[in-house]
Design a protein around this motif. Structure first.
Motif, PDB file in Angstrom:
ATOM      1  N   ILE A   1      13.169   4.430  -6.861  1.00 49.15           N
ATOM      2  CA  ILE A   1      12.671   3.411  -5.936  1.00 49.15           C
ATOM      3  C   ILE A   1      12.033   4.070  -4.717  1.00 49.15           C
ATOM      4  CG2 ILE A   1      13.385   1.587  -4.318  1.00 49.15           C
ATOM      5  CD1 ILE A   1      15.401   0.679  -6.459  1.00 49.15           C
ATOM      6  N   ALA A   2      12.676   5.089  -4.181  1.00 48.20           N
ATOM      7  CA  ALA A   2      12.125   5.781  -3.011  1.00 48.20           C
ATOM      8  C   ALA A   2      10.758   6.382  -3.329  1.00 48.20           C
ATOM      9  CB  ALA A   2      13.087   6.863  -2.531  1.00 48.20           C
ATOM     10  N   GLN A   3      10.638   6.943  -4.516  1.00 47.03           N
ATOM     11  CA  GLN A   3       9.361   7.514  -4.924  1.00 47.03           C
ATOM     12  C   GLN A   3       8.282   6.443  -5.052  1.00 47.03           C
ATOM     13  OE1 GLN A   3       9.715   9.608  -8.629  1.00 47.03           O
ATOM     14  NE2 GLN A   3       9.036  11.519  -7.697  1.00 47.03           N
ATOM     15  N   LEU A   4       8.664   5.311  -5.621  1.00 48.96           N
ATOM     16  CA  LEU A   4       7.709   4.229  -5.856  1.00 48.96           C
ATOM     17  C   LEU A   4       7.407   3.409  -4.608  1.00 48.96           C
ATOM     18  CD1 LEU A   4       9.162   2.864  -9.221  1.00 48.96           C
ATOM     19  CD2 LEU A   4       7.026   4.142  -8.941  1.00 48.96           C
ATOM     20  N   ALA A   5       8.353   3.331  -3.674  1.00 52.87           N
ATOM     21  CA  ALA A   5       8.246   2.311  -2.637  1.00 52.87           C
ATOM     22  C   ALA A   5       8.122   2.782  -1.201  1.00 52.87           C
ATOM     23  CB  ALA A   5       9.453   1.378  -2.719  1.00 52.87           C
ATOM     24  N   ASP A   6       8.596   3.931  -0.849  1.00 52.71           N
ATOM     25  CA  ASP A   6       8.571   4.277   0.567  1.00 52.71           C
ATOM     26  C   ASP A   6       7.213   4.858   0.924  1.00 52.71           C
ATOM     27  OD1 ASP A   6       9.222   4.554   3.167  1.00 52.71           O
ATOM     28  OD2 ASP A   6      10.911   5.900   2.868  1.00 52.71           O
ATOM     29  N   PHE A   7       6.268   3.939   1.127  1.00 55.25           N
ATOM     30  CA  PHE A   7       4.880   4.322   1.347  1.00 55.25           C
ATOM     31  C   PHE A   7       4.650   5.012   2.682  1.00 55.25           C
ATOM     32  CE2 PHE A   7       4.836   0.614  -1.498  1.00 55.25           C
ATOM     33  CZ  PHE A   7       4.350   1.247  -2.626  1.00 55.25           C
ATOM     34  N   ASP A   8       5.594   4.895   3.616  1.00 51.20           N
ATOM     35  CA  ASP A   8       5.416   5.548   4.908  1.00 51.20           C
ATOM     36  C   ASP A   8       6.154   6.890   4.982  1.00 51.20           C
ATOM     37  OD1 ASP A   8       8.060   4.791   5.141  1.00 51.20           O
ATOM     38  OD2 ASP A   8       7.779   3.586   6.951  1.00 51.20           O
TER      39      ASP A   8
ATOM     40  N   VAL B   1      11.806  -4.525   2.543  1.00 52.67           N
ATOM     41  CA  VAL B   1      11.598  -5.529   1.502  1.00 52.67           C
ATOM     42  C   VAL B   1      10.139  -5.516   1.062  1.00 52.67           C
ATOM     43  CG1 VAL B   1      11.652  -8.001   0.966  1.00 52.67           C
ATOM     44  CG2 VAL B   1      13.514  -6.977   2.283  1.00 52.67           C
ATOM     45  N   ASP B   2       9.221  -5.416   2.008  1.00 53.53           N
ATOM     46  CA  ASP B   2       7.798  -5.399   1.660  1.00 53.53           C
ATOM     47  C   ASP B   2       7.430  -4.169   0.827  1.00 53.53           C
ATOM     48  OD1 ASP B   2       7.276  -7.843   2.842  1.00 53.53           O
ATOM     49  OD2 ASP B   2       6.719  -6.945   4.768  1.00 53.53           O
ATOM     50  N   GLU B   3       7.999  -3.018   1.174  1.00 52.47           N
ATOM     51  CA  GLU B   3       7.739  -1.815   0.386  1.00 52.47           C
ATOM     52  C   GLU B   3       8.296  -1.968  -1.031  1.00 52.47           C
ATOM     53  OE1 GLU B   3       7.642   1.847   3.590  1.00 52.47           O
ATOM     54  OE2 GLU B   3       9.593   0.954   3.130  1.00 52.47           O
ATOM     55  N   PHE B   4       9.474  -2.559  -1.144  1.00 54.66           N
ATOM     56  CA  PHE B   4      10.064  -2.776  -2.467  1.00 54.66           C
ATOM     57  C   PHE B   4       9.201  -3.733  -3.280  1.00 54.66           C
ATOM     58  CE2 PHE B   4      12.913  -4.840  -5.503  1.00 54.66           C
ATOM     59  CZ  PHE B   4      13.449  -3.727  -6.139  1.00 54.66           C
ATOM     60  N   LYS B   5       8.727  -4.800  -2.645  1.00 55.17           N
ATOM     61  CA  LYS B   5       7.860  -5.758  -3.352  1.00 55.17           C
ATOM     62  C   LYS B   5       6.614  -5.067  -3.882  1.00 55.17           C
ATOM     63  CE  LYS B   5       9.164  -9.968  -0.915  1.00 55.17           C
ATOM     64  NZ  LYS B   5       8.724 -10.995   0.045  1.00 55.17           N
TER      65      LYS B   5
ATOM     66  N   LYS C   1       5.536  -4.744  -7.691  1.00 53.68           N
ATOM     67  CA  LYS C   1       4.211  -5.211  -8.110  1.00 53.68           C
ATOM     68  C   LYS C   1       3.501  -4.111  -8.900  1.00 53.68           C
ATOM     69  CE  LYS C   1       2.038  -8.000  -5.459  1.00 53.68           C
ATOM     70  NZ  LYS C   1       1.356  -8.603  -4.315  1.00 53.68           N
ATOM     71  N   ASN C   2       3.588  -2.875  -8.420  1.00 53.79           N
ATOM     72  CA  ASN C   2       2.909  -1.757  -9.071  1.00 53.79           C
ATOM     73  C   ASN C   2       3.557  -1.346 -10.396  1.00 53.79           C
ATOM     74  OD1 ASN C   2       1.199  -1.657  -6.870  1.00 53.79           O
ATOM     75  ND2 ASN C   2       2.231   0.094  -5.933  1.00 53.79           N
ATOM     76  N   SER C   3       4.882  -1.478 -10.507  1.00 54.40           N
ATOM     77  CA  SER C   3       5.550  -0.923 -11.675  1.00 54.40           C
ATOM     78  C   SER C   3       6.144  -1.947 -12.644  1.00 54.40           C
ATOM     79  CB  SER C   3       6.656   0.048 -11.244  1.00 54.40           C
ATOM     80  OG  SER C   3       7.593  -0.594 -10.426  1.00 54.40           O
ATOM     81  N   CYS C   4       6.178  -3.243 -12.265  1.00 58.49           N
ATOM     82  CA  CYS C   4       6.839  -4.226 -13.131  1.00 58.49           C
ATOM     83  C   CYS C   4       5.993  -5.457 -13.470  1.00 58.49           C
ATOM     84  CB  CYS C   4       8.138  -4.715 -12.478  1.00 58.49           C
ATOM     85  SG  CYS C   4       9.330  -3.405 -12.168  1.00 58.49           S
ATOM     86  N   VAL C   5       5.122  -5.876 -12.581  1.00 56.50           N
ATOM     87  CA  VAL C   5       4.374  -7.118 -12.807  1.00 56.50           C
ATOM     88  C   VAL C   5       3.506  -6.994 -14.059  1.00 56.50           C
ATOM     89  CG1 VAL C   5       2.546  -8.620 -11.907  1.00 56.50           C
ATOM     90  CG2 VAL C   5       4.426  -7.914 -10.428  1.00 56.50           C
ATOM     91  N   GLY C   6       3.676  -7.977 -14.934  1.00 61.30           N
ATOM     92  CA  GLY C   6       2.894  -8.032 -16.164  1.00 61.30           C
ATOM     93  C   GLY C   6       3.364  -7.078 -17.250  1.00 61.30           C
TER      94      GLY C   6
END
Length: 195
Positions: free
Chosen positions: A65-72, A83-87, A91-96
């Motif tokens: 999750i940290a690799q995928l989400a902590d954009f800062d 929460v926004d970073e997790f979303k 979105k990038n790894s699960c949607v669709g």
């Protein structure tokens, strides 16, 4: 509005991962989740081997999750996921995507979560186990609301078995995170959601 994709993903953060309820995710949450998973899956037993397995699953999930989400994170990585970073990561790894295409550590968490809910370890999450899981997280005034939510998840095969198998739970979890429609067929996976 309670079943929008944004609210469903925020629910996952608040009720499944943010165990200390401070509004963001960090390594501490996942260390505590490992202990919770060990105790719940072991029905009170928390052997060193089970705890080590839980720690491996949860810390792998945190790292993923940290690799995928902590954009800062560069250059001032703060060690926290909002929460926004997790979303955005979801979105990038699960949607669709189907369950098989989810990140590996997330799949391991989903399987561990099912085992925690399957109190009698029969491989099927029945209505009683679903109820127990729901009332641990939320305030519900009537059992009918929980039962209706559970029944909305079931297909004919589920009804014959008396609930959800691991593979069906995986499928529904993938829809819960991966289907952006408000009328997602898995919107009740964790019970009647609130805003």
């Amino acid at each position: 509005m309670a079943y929008t994709w944004d609210n469903r993903v925020a629910f996952v953060v608040r009720y499944l991962y943010d165990i200390d309820n401070n509004g963001y995710l960090d390594a501490h949450d996942f260390q505590c989740l490992a202990l919770r998973a060990c105790v719940l899956e072991g029905k009170g037993d928390c052997s060193a081997a089970r705890l080590q397995k839980s720690q491996h699953i949860m810390m792998s999930l945190w790292e993923e999750i940290a690799q995928l989400a902590d954009f800062d994170k560069v250059p001032d990585y703060d060690g926290m996921i909002s929460v926004d970073e997790f979303k955005q990561a979801v979105k990038n790894s699960c949607v669709g995507k189907k369950y098989e295409d989810f990140p590996q550590a997330m799949r391991a968490f989903i399987e561990a979560n099912f085992r925690m809910i399957d109190i009698n370890s029969d491989g099927v999450m029945g209505v009683e186990e679903y109820r127990y899981d729901c009332v641990q997280r939320m305030v519900v005034e009537e059992i009918k609301v929980i039962d209706d939510a559970f029944n909305s998840l079931l297909n004919d095969d589920d009804r014959k078995l008396g609930g959800l198998t691991l593979s069906r739970y995986q499928e529904l979890f993938a829809l819960f995170l991966g289907d952006t429609s408000e009328d997602c067929p898995a919107k009740h996976l964790f019970g009647p959601l609130e805003l």
